[in-house]
Design a protein around this motif. Structure first.
Motif, PDB file in Angstrom:
ATOM      1  N   LYS A  98       8.524  -0.712  -8.245  1.00  0.00           N
ATOM      2  CA  LYS A  98       9.369   0.062  -9.158  1.00  0.00           C
ATOM      3  C   LYS A  98      10.530   0.738  -8.429  1.00  0.00           C
ATOM      4  O   LYS A  98      10.763   1.941  -8.559  1.00  0.00           O
ATOM      5  CB  LYS A  98       8.535   1.113  -9.906  1.00  0.00           C
ATOM      6  CG  LYS A  98       7.457   0.492 -10.782  1.00  0.00           C
ATOM      7  CD  LYS A  98       6.672   1.539 -11.549  1.00  0.00           C
ATOM      8  CE  LYS A  98       5.600   0.896 -12.425  1.00  0.00           C
ATOM      9  NZ  LYS A  98       4.802   1.892 -13.157  1.00  0.00           N
ATOM     10  N   CYS A  99      11.245  -0.063  -7.658  1.00  0.00           N
ATOM     11  CA  CYS A  99      12.376   0.471  -6.897  1.00  0.00           C
ATOM     12  C   CYS A  99      13.501   0.901  -7.838  1.00  0.00           C
ATOM     13  O   CYS A  99      13.915   0.122  -8.705  1.00  0.00           O
ATOM     14  CB  CYS A  99      12.880  -0.585  -5.922  1.00  0.00           C
ATOM     15  SG  CYS A  99      14.311  -0.039  -4.959  1.00  0.00           S
ATOM     16  N   PRO A 100      14.026   2.107  -7.688  1.00  0.00           N
ATOM     17  CA  PRO A 100      15.100   2.575  -8.571  1.00  0.00           C
ATOM     18  C   PRO A 100      16.443   1.896  -8.316  1.00  0.00           C
ATOM     19  O   PRO A 100      17.355   2.003  -9.131  1.00  0.00           O
ATOM     20  CB  PRO A 100      15.189   4.076  -8.250  1.00  0.00           C
ATOM     21  CG  PRO A 100      14.697   4.181  -6.843  1.00  0.00           C
ATOM     22  CD  PRO A 100      13.616   3.147  -6.716  1.00  0.00           C
ATOM     23  N   ASN A 101      16.565   1.177  -7.217  1.00  0.00           N
ATOM     24  CA  ASN A 101      17.828   0.520  -6.879  1.00  0.00           C
ATOM     25  C   ASN A 101      17.891  -0.931  -7.334  1.00  0.00           C
ATOM     26  O   ASN A 101      18.796  -1.668  -6.937  1.00  0.00           O
ATOM     27  CB  ASN A 101      18.056   0.574  -5.360  1.00  0.00           C
ATOM     28  CG  ASN A 101      18.165   1.990  -4.851  1.00  0.00           C
ATOM     29  OD1 ASN A 101      18.775   2.837  -5.490  1.00  0.00           O
ATOM     30  ND2 ASN A 101      17.548   2.256  -3.713  1.00  0.00           N
ATOM     31  N   ASP A 122       0.485 -10.027  -6.610  1.00  0.00           N
ATOM     32  CA  ASP A 122       1.049  -8.699  -6.856  1.00  0.00           C
ATOM     33  C   ASP A 122       0.014  -7.594  -6.701  1.00  0.00           C
ATOM     34  O   ASP A 122       0.246  -6.465  -7.118  1.00  0.00           O
ATOM     35  CB  ASP A 122       1.659  -8.638  -8.262  1.00  0.00           C
ATOM     36  CG  ASP A 122       0.608  -8.876  -9.347  1.00  0.00           C
ATOM     37  OD1 ASP A 122      -0.557  -9.178  -9.002  1.00  0.00           O
ATOM     38  OD2 ASP A 122       0.955  -8.774 -10.534  1.00  0.00           O
ATOM     39  N   THR A 123      -1.146  -7.916  -6.102  1.00  0.00           N
ATOM     40  CA  THR A 123      -2.220  -6.935  -5.947  1.00  0.00           C
ATOM     41  C   THR A 123      -2.635  -6.853  -4.484  1.00  0.00           C
ATOM     42  O   THR A 123      -2.936  -7.864  -3.849  1.00  0.00           O
ATOM     43  CB  THR A 123      -3.447  -7.324  -6.797  1.00  0.00           C
ATOM     44  OG1 THR A 123      -3.032  -7.510  -8.151  1.00  0.00           O
ATOM     45  CG2 THR A 123      -4.497  -6.225  -6.748  1.00  0.00           C
ATOM     46  N   CYS A 124      -2.638  -5.642  -3.944  1.00  0.00           N
ATOM     47  CA  CYS A 124      -2.927  -5.409  -2.529  1.00  0.00           C
ATOM     48  C   CYS A 124      -4.364  -4.910  -2.356  1.00  0.00           C
ATOM     49  O   CYS A 124      -4.919  -4.243  -3.231  1.00  0.00           O
ATOM     50  CB  CYS A 124      -1.939  -4.384  -1.981  1.00  0.00           C
ATOM     51  SG  CYS A 124      -2.062  -4.123  -0.192  1.00  0.00           S
ATOM     52  N   THR A 125      -4.957  -5.236  -1.204  1.00  0.00           N
ATOM     53  CA  THR A 125      -6.321  -4.781  -0.933  1.00  0.00           C
ATOM     54  C   THR A 125      -6.357  -3.391  -0.316  1.00  0.00           C
ATOM     55  O   THR A 125      -7.436  -2.864  -0.063  1.00  0.00           O
ATOM     56  CB  THR A 125      -7.044  -5.765   0.014  1.00  0.00           C
ATOM     57  OG1 THR A 125      -6.243  -5.967   1.185  1.00  0.00           O
ATOM     58  CG2 THR A 125      -7.272  -7.092  -0.680  1.00  0.00           C
ATOM     59  N   ARG A 126      -5.205  -2.827  -0.062  1.00  0.00           N
ATOM     60  CA  ARG A 126      -5.152  -1.479   0.505  1.00  0.00           C
ATOM     61  C   ARG A 126      -4.502  -0.528  -0.501  1.00  0.00           C
ATOM     62  O   ARG A 126      -3.657  -0.933  -1.294  1.00  0.00           O
ATOM     63  CB  ARG A 126      -4.374  -1.471   1.822  1.00  0.00           C
ATOM     64  CG  ARG A 126      -4.986  -2.409   2.857  1.00  0.00           C
ATOM     65  CD  ARG A 126      -4.278  -2.323   4.183  1.00  0.00           C
ATOM     66  NE  ARG A 126      -4.741  -3.381   5.077  1.00  0.00           N
ATOM     67  CZ  ARG A 126      -4.284  -3.561   6.315  1.00  0.00           C
ATOM     68  NH1 ARG A 126      -3.338  -2.761   6.793  1.00  0.00           N
ATOM     69  NH2 ARG A 126      -4.755  -4.539   7.050  1.00  0.00           N
ATOM     70  N   GLY A 127      -4.873   0.714  -0.430  1.00  0.00           N
ATOM     71  CA  GLY A 127      -4.369   1.699  -1.392  1.00  0.00           C
ATOM     72  C   GLY A 127      -3.561   2.798  -0.736  1.00  0.00           C
ATOM     73  O   GLY A 127      -3.970   3.955  -0.735  1.00  0.00           O
ATOM     74  N   CYS A 128      -2.427   2.436  -0.158  1.00  0.00           N
ATOM     75  CA  CYS A 128      -1.564   3.432   0.491  1.00  0.00           C
ATOM     76  C   CYS A 128      -1.001   4.386  -0.561  1.00  0.00           C
ATOM     77  O   CYS A 128      -0.501   3.953  -1.604  1.00  0.00           O
ATOM     78  CB  CYS A 128      -0.425   2.741   1.231  1.00  0.00           C
ATOM     79  SG  CYS A 128      -0.998   1.542   2.472  1.00  0.00           S
ATOM     80  N   SER A 129      -1.057   5.672  -0.280  1.00  0.00           N
ATOM     81  CA  SER A 129      -0.643   6.688  -1.259  1.00  0.00           C
ATOM     82  C   SER A 129       0.843   6.663  -1.559  1.00  0.00           C
ATOM     83  O   SER A 129       1.280   7.106  -2.611  1.00  0.00           O
ATOM     84  CB  SER A 129      -1.041   8.084  -0.758  1.00  0.00           C
ATOM     85  OG  SER A 129      -0.442   8.346   0.501  1.00  0.00           O
ATOM     86  N   PHE A 130       1.664   6.143  -0.624  1.00  0.00           N
ATOM     87  CA  PHE A 130       3.115   6.146  -0.817  1.00  0.00           C
ATOM     88  C   PHE A 130       3.608   4.915  -1.575  1.00  0.00           C
ATOM     89  O   PHE A 130       4.792   4.816  -1.873  1.00  0.00           O
ATOM     90  CB  PHE A 130       3.828   6.200   0.543  1.00  0.00           C
ATOM     91  CG  PHE A 130       3.459   5.073   1.463  1.00  0.00           C
ATOM     92  CD1 PHE A 130       4.078   3.837   1.364  1.00  0.00           C
ATOM     93  CD2 PHE A 130       2.486   5.246   2.423  1.00  0.00           C
ATOM     94  CE1 PHE A 130       3.737   2.797   2.206  1.00  0.00           C
ATOM     95  CE2 PHE A 130       2.129   4.201   3.277  1.00  0.00           C
ATOM     96  CZ  PHE A 130       2.754   2.979   3.174  1.00  0.00           C
ATOM     97  N   CYS A 131       2.705   3.960  -1.884  1.00  0.00           N
ATOM     98  CA  CYS A 131       3.105   2.700  -2.495  1.00  0.00           C
ATOM     99  C   CYS A 131       2.643   2.624  -3.942  1.00  0.00           C
ATOM    100  O   CYS A 131       1.574   3.119  -4.294  1.00  0.00           O
ATOM    101  CB  CYS A 131       2.517   1.529  -1.698  1.00  0.00           C
ATOM    102  SG  CYS A 131       3.066  -0.089  -2.272  1.00  0.00           S
ATOM    103  N   ASN A 132       3.445   1.975  -4.778  1.00  0.00           N
ATOM    104  CA  ASN A 132       3.151   1.889  -6.208  1.00  0.00           C
ATOM    105  C   ASN A 132       2.610   0.515  -6.623  1.00  0.00           C
ATOM    106  O   ASN A 132       2.434   0.242  -7.795  1.00  0.00           O
ATOM    107  CB  ASN A 132       4.417   2.208  -7.019  1.00  0.00           C
ATOM    108  CG  ASN A 132       4.099   2.635  -8.432  1.00  0.00           C
ATOM    109  OD1 ASN A 132       3.299   3.546  -8.653  1.00  0.00           O
ATOM    110  ND2 ASN A 132       4.681   1.973  -9.408  1.00  0.00           N
ATOM    111  N   ILE A 133       2.344  -0.357  -5.659  1.00  0.00           N
ATOM    112  CA  ILE A 133       1.835  -1.692  -5.957  1.00  0.00           C
ATOM    113  C   ILE A 133       0.350  -1.616  -6.337  1.00  0.00           C
ATOM    114  O   ILE A 133      -0.402  -0.805  -5.795  1.00  0.00           O
ATOM    115  CB  ILE A 133       2.043  -2.625  -4.753  1.00  0.00           C
ATOM    116  CG1 ILE A 133       3.543  -2.868  -4.542  1.00  0.00           C
ATOM    117  CG2 ILE A 133       1.322  -3.959  -4.935  1.00  0.00           C
ATOM    118  CD1 ILE A 133       3.875  -3.673  -3.325  1.00  0.00           C
TER     119      ILE A 133
END
Length: 208
Positions: A98-101, A122-133
């Motif tokens: 969801k990049c605003p640019n 489009d689904t990642c196995t990690r849950g980084c708090s800074f990422c919206n994927i």
């Protein structure tokens, strides 16, 4: 109540002091502008208002600078790129994160639309708090046609430089390294002179 009111008055006075200090130390402001600011500061101080604020809906808010406002997605390049991504069932960081640019990059101000293709789903196995994927310990299986579809999309866009990245796939034996390599091979087979930048995951440090 008394403490609350006093705190509010202190904050407003402090705001006036900060704004005044900013304008007084800025030597780039023309003298005429500086004088008009001094007059406004004096007037606002007499009226007990905060400099630079405007009332909207009963609340004092600062107007947002123009550079903070994102460009709405539109234009021929944006539509063409989006149509290709949809038809070939590809994922991009631009959309998934969801990049605003996205409007500026996909729209291509100077006639060059750019995008970063995200492979391995489009689904990642990690849950980084800074990422919206999206995240999941068991994401859907890899699409075996994705390397070919990605190469076809890049060929249609007529690029001379492309960026590939991917989600993390820690559940796979090779963490998706083989899928990533195959995508690059398919692109190079169609466009040998194309420069491909690969933003790979860490593959959990597995060097096999």
């Amino acid at each position: 109540l008394i403490c609350s009111s006093a705190s509010k008055v202190c904050k407003e006075r402090l705001s006036r002091v900060v704004v005044r200090a900013h304008f007084s130390t800025n030597s780039n402001i023309p003298p005429t502008t500086r004088e008009s600011l001094r007059e406004r500061l004096s007037t606002d101080e007499k009226n007990n208002t905060v400099v630079g604020f405007s009332k909207k809906g009963g609340k004092k808010t600062l107007p947002k600078p123009t550079w903070l406002k994102a460009v709405p997605p539109k234009g021929e390049h944006y539509s063409r790129l989006k149509e290709t991504v949809r038809s070939l069932k590809l994922a991009t960081v631009c959309e998934e994160a969801k990049c605003p640019n996205i409007g500026e990059c996909w729209g291509g101000k100077d006639g060059t639309a750019t995008a970063t293709i995200m492979i391995m789903g489009d689904t990642c196995t990690r849950g980084c708090s800074f990422c919206n994927i999206k995240t999941s310990r068991r994401p859907p299986a890899l699409d075996p046609l994705e390397p070919v579809n990605t190469a076809e999309a890049v060929a249609q866009w007529g690029l001379d430089y492309v960026v590939l990245t991917s989600v993390d796939r820690d559940e796979l034996p090779d963490q998706g390294a083989g899928h990533f390599a195959q995508t690059v091979r398919e692109i190079k087979a169609r466009m040998p002179s194309l420069l491909v930048e690969c933003l790979t995951p860490d593959f959990r440090g597995d060097k096999r």
